[in-house]
Design a protein around this motif. Sequence first.
Motif, mmCIF file in Angstrom:
data_model
loop_
_atom_site.group_PDB
_atom_site.id
_atom_site.type_symbol
_atom_site.label_atom_id
_atom_site.label_comp_id
_atom_site.label_asym_id
_atom_site.label_seq_id
_atom_site.Cartn_x
_atom_site.Cartn_y
_atom_site.Cartn_z
ATOM 1 N N ASP A 26 0.843 -1.193 0.000
ATOM 2 C CA ASP A 26 0.000 0.000 0.000
ATOM 3 C C ASP A 26 0.880 1.245 0.000
ATOM 4 N N GLU A 27 1.345 1.629 -1.181
ATOM 5 C CA GLU A 27 2.202 2.810 -1.321
ATOM 6 C C GLU A 27 1.571 3.736 -2.353
ATOM 7 N N PRO A 28 1.853 5.030 -2.275
ATOM 8 C CA PRO A 28 1.215 5.966 -3.207
ATOM 9 C C PRO A 28 1.883 6.013 -4.580
ATOM 10 N N ARG A 79 6.401 8.736 -12.433
ATOM 11 C CA ARG A 79 6.623 7.841 -11.289
ATOM 12 C C ARG A 79 7.950 8.181 -10.628
ATOM 13 N N MET A 80 8.021 7.949 -9.350
ATOM 14 C CA MET A 80 9.300 8.112 -8.657
ATOM 15 C C MET A 80 9.282 7.297 -7.385
ATOM 16 N N ASN A 81 10.325 6.553 -7.125
ATOM 17 C CA ASN A 81 10.441 5.881 -5.843
ATOM 18 C C ASN A 81 11.901 5.684 -5.478
ATOM 19 N N ALA A 86 17.179 4.482 1.754
ATOM 20 C CA ALA A 86 17.974 5.579 1.147
ATOM 21 C C ALA A 86 17.215 6.905 1.173
ATOM 22 N N ARG A 87 16.043 6.919 1.796
ATOM 23 C CA ARG A 87 15.219 8.138 1.769
ATOM 24 C C ARG A 87 15.782 9.215 2.689
ATOM 25 N N ARG A 88 15.337 10.445 2.430
ATOM 26 C CA ARG A 88 15.712 11.617 3.233
ATOM 27 C C ARG A 88 17.202 11.925 3.165
ATOM 28 N N ARG A 89 17.816 11.571 2.039
ATOM 29 C CA ARG A 89 19.232 11.893 1.839
ATOM 30 C C ARG A 89 19.434 12.684 0.556
ATOM 31 N N GLY A 90 18.356 13.241 0.019
ATOM 32 C CA GLY A 90 18.487 14.109 -1.145
ATOM 33 C C GLY A 90 18.379 13.408 -2.488
ATOM 34 N N ILE A 91 18.069 12.103 -2.480
ATOM 35 C CA ILE A 91 18.023 11.371 -3.747
ATOM 36 C C ILE A 91 16.788 11.758 -4.562
ATOM 37 N N GLY A 92 15.640 11.890 -3.879
ATOM 38 C CA GLY A 92 14.426 12.316 -4.583
ATOM 39 C C GLY A 92 14.590 13.700 -5.173
ATOM 40 N N ARG A 93 15.167 14.614 -4.395
ATOM 41 C CA ARG A 93 15.397 15.982 -4.902
ATOM 42 C C ARG A 93 16.324 15.942 -6.127
ATOM 43 N N PHE A 94 17.372 15.113 -6.073
ATOM 44 C CA PHE A 94 18.288 14.965 -7.207
ATOM 45 C C PHE A 94 17.506 14.516 -8.450
ATOM 46 N N PRO A 120 -1.887 8.005 3.518
ATOM 47 C CA PRO A 120 -1.150 8.215 4.773
ATOM 48 C C PRO A 120 0.348 8.470 4.576
ATOM 49 N N ARG A 121 0.900 7.959 3.482
ATOM 50 C CA ARG A 121 2.323 8.229 3.203
ATOM 51 C C ARG A 121 2.449 9.094 1.939
ATOM 52 N N SER A 122 1.563 10.085 1.856
ATOM 53 C CA SER A 122 1.560 10.958 0.679
ATOM 54 C C SER A 122 2.924 11.646 0.488
ATOM 55 N N PRO A 123 3.386 11.737 -0.760
ATOM 56 C CA PRO A 123 4.640 12.460 -1.019
ATOM 57 C C PRO A 123 4.445 13.977 -1.116
ATOM 58 N N ARG A 129 8.483 20.683 -0.836
ATOM 59 C CA ARG A 129 9.865 21.058 -0.490
ATOM 60 C C ARG A 129 10.719 21.209 -1.748
ATOM 61 N N CYS A 130 10.379 20.450 -2.792
ATOM 62 C CA CYS A 130 11.148 20.535 -4.042
ATOM 63 C C CYS A 130 10.681 21.683 -4.925
ATOM 64 N N GLY A 131 9.688 22.449 -4.476
ATOM 65 C CA GLY A 131 9.306 23.656 -5.193
ATOM 66 C C GLY A 131 8.046 23.554 -6.035
HETATM 67 C C1 LIG Z 1 8.740 10.662 -1.980
HETATM 68 C C2 LIG Z 1 10.192 10.144 -2.119
HETATM 69 C C3 LIG Z 1 10.468 9.906 -3.610
HETATM 70 C C4 LIG Z 1 11.153 11.198 -1.539
HETATM 71 O O1 LIG Z 1 12.489 10.798 -1.777
HETATM 72 P P1 LIG Z 1 13.684 11.187 -0.773
HETATM 73 O O2 LIG Z 1 14.944 10.754 -1.404
HETATM 74 O O3 LIG Z 1 13.394 10.665 0.584
HETATM 75 O O4 LIG Z 1 13.563 12.784 -0.740
HETATM 76 P P2 LIG Z 1 14.744 13.848 -0.401
HETATM 77 O O5 LIG Z 1 15.620 13.288 0.657
HETATM 78 O O6 LIG Z 1 15.376 14.270 -1.673
HETATM 79 O O7 LIG Z 1 13.884 15.043 0.201
HETATM 80 C C5 LIG Z 1 13.838 16.355 -0.377
HETATM 81 C C6 LIG Z 1 13.138 17.261 0.618
HETATM 82 O O8 LIG Z 1 11.802 16.775 0.840
HETATM 83 C C7 LIG Z 1 11.617 16.473 2.231
HETATM 84 N N1 LIG Z 1 10.797 15.255 2.310
HETATM 85 C C8 LIG Z 1 11.089 14.023 1.826
HETATM 86 N N2 LIG Z 1 10.082 13.177 2.045
HETATM 87 C C9 LIG Z 1 9.122 13.899 2.696
HETATM 88 C C10 LIG Z 1 7.846 13.587 3.188
HETATM 89 N N3 LIG Z 1 7.336 12.347 3.071
HETATM 90 N N4 LIG Z 1 7.137 14.560 3.819
HETATM 91 C C11 LIG Z 1 7.640 15.816 3.938
HETATM 92 N N5 LIG Z 1 8.863 16.181 3.472
HETATM 93 C C12 LIG Z 1 9.582 15.222 2.840
HETATM 94 C C13 LIG Z 1 13.012 16.254 2.784
HETATM 95 O O9 LIG Z 1 13.049 16.498 4.163
HETATM 96 C C14 LIG Z 1 13.807 17.269 1.984
HETATM 97 O O10 LIG Z 1 13.601 18.567 2.491
HETATM 98 P P3 LIG Z 1 14.798 19.628 2.601
HETATM 99 O O11 LIG Z 1 15.770 19.317 1.491
HETATM 100 O O12 LIG Z 1 14.137 20.922 2.423
HETATM 101 O O13 LIG Z 1 15.389 19.402 3.936
HETATM 102 C C15 LIG Z 1 10.395 8.824 -1.305
HETATM 103 O O14 LIG Z 1 9.999 9.032 0.023
HETATM 104 C C16 LIG Z 1 9.602 7.639 -1.852
HETATM 105 O O15 LIG Z 1 10.082 6.913 -2.718
HETATM 106 N N6 LIG Z 1 8.365 7.413 -1.337
HETATM 107 C C17 LIG Z 1 7.525 6.286 -1.731
HETATM 108 C C18 LIG Z 1 7.040 6.418 -3.157
HETATM 109 C C19 LIG Z 1 6.360 7.748 -3.453
HETATM 110 O O16 LIG Z 1 5.583 8.287 -2.697
HETATM 111 N N7 LIG Z 1 6.667 8.271 -4.664
HETATM 112 C C20 LIG Z 1 6.074 9.477 -5.193
HETATM 113 C C21 LIG Z 1 4.820 9.109 -5.876
HETATM 114 S S1 LIG Z 1 4.293 10.301 -7.050
#
Ligand SMILES: CC(C)(COP(=O)(O)OP(=O)(O)OC[C@H]1O[C@@H](n2cnc3c(N)ncnc32)[C@H](O)[C@@H]1OP(=O)(O)O)[C@@H](O)C(=O)NCCC(=O)NCCS
Length: 148
Positions: A26-28, A79-81, A86-94, A120-123, A129-131
């Motif tokens: 159950d992931e978004p 899509r992105m995951n 490895a989360r919260r280390r800037g990979i999603g922002r990259f 519940p685990r909305s991104p 945060r990414c703008g």
């Molecule tokens: C959403 C997701 C892609 C984020 O990737 P990540 O690598 O953890 O994100 P980053 O570390 O690059 O975070 C970038 C910023 O967003 C913030 N952030 C990350 N996840 C967050 C969340 N769930 N809620 C609030 N802020 C969040 C970080 O704190 C960071 O903020 P900062 O740079 O201003 O301090 C990852 O959590 C994931 O794969 N989730 C499950 C799948 C999903 O939801 N995909 C998107 C579907 S469209």
Amino acid sequence: MDLRIEALTPENLEAVLALPPQSGDDEPVAPTAWSVAEAYVQPTAWPRAITADGAVVGFVMANWSPDESEPAFRAGIWRMNVAADARRRGIGRFAVEQVAAEARRRGVDRITVLWDADHPRSPEGFYLRCGFRPVGELFGQRLGELRV
Ligand SMILES: CC(C)(COP(=O)(O)OP(=O)(O)OC[C@H]1O[C@@H](n2cnc3c(N)ncnc32)[C@H](O)[C@@H]1OP(=O)(O)O)[C@@H](O)C(=O)NCCC(=O)NCCS
């Protein structure tokens, strides 16, 4: 950490398919295997592995379809995951920055993404945060826009 995005290859495919979520979770976001299958039949898809120091840590798929009648589907993140550990280390922002850079290369000045704001685990927090700026709703999902 040396972050890169790479086209899918026979070498990285297995690691891409092993990323969460898997079928039934159950992931978004859809399982990566779905995205790879969609990319096979949808030539506008742009699937990429995200690697850190050579290891696959995530997946991003953009869509480049400038002639699409729905503006929200012309250019953006489909899509992105990122791997759970490895989360919260800037990979999603990259990954967002890489899609934005590809948009600029293509002469596109905005990218969009749809997210489930009620999950519940909305991104949502991540995209904000990414703008990305919420600009509406589509198919029950929030539509975000980022000027690049
Ligand atoms: C959403 C997701 C892609 C984020 O990737 P990540 O690598 O953890 O994100 P980053 O570390 O690059 O975070 C970038 C910023 O967003 C913030 N952030 C990350 N996840 C967050 C969340 N769930 N809620 C609030 N802020 C969040 C970080 O704190 C960071 O903020 P900062 O740079 O201003 O301090 C990852 O959590 C994931 O794969 N989730 C499950 C799948 C999903 O939801 N995909 C998107 C579907 S469209």
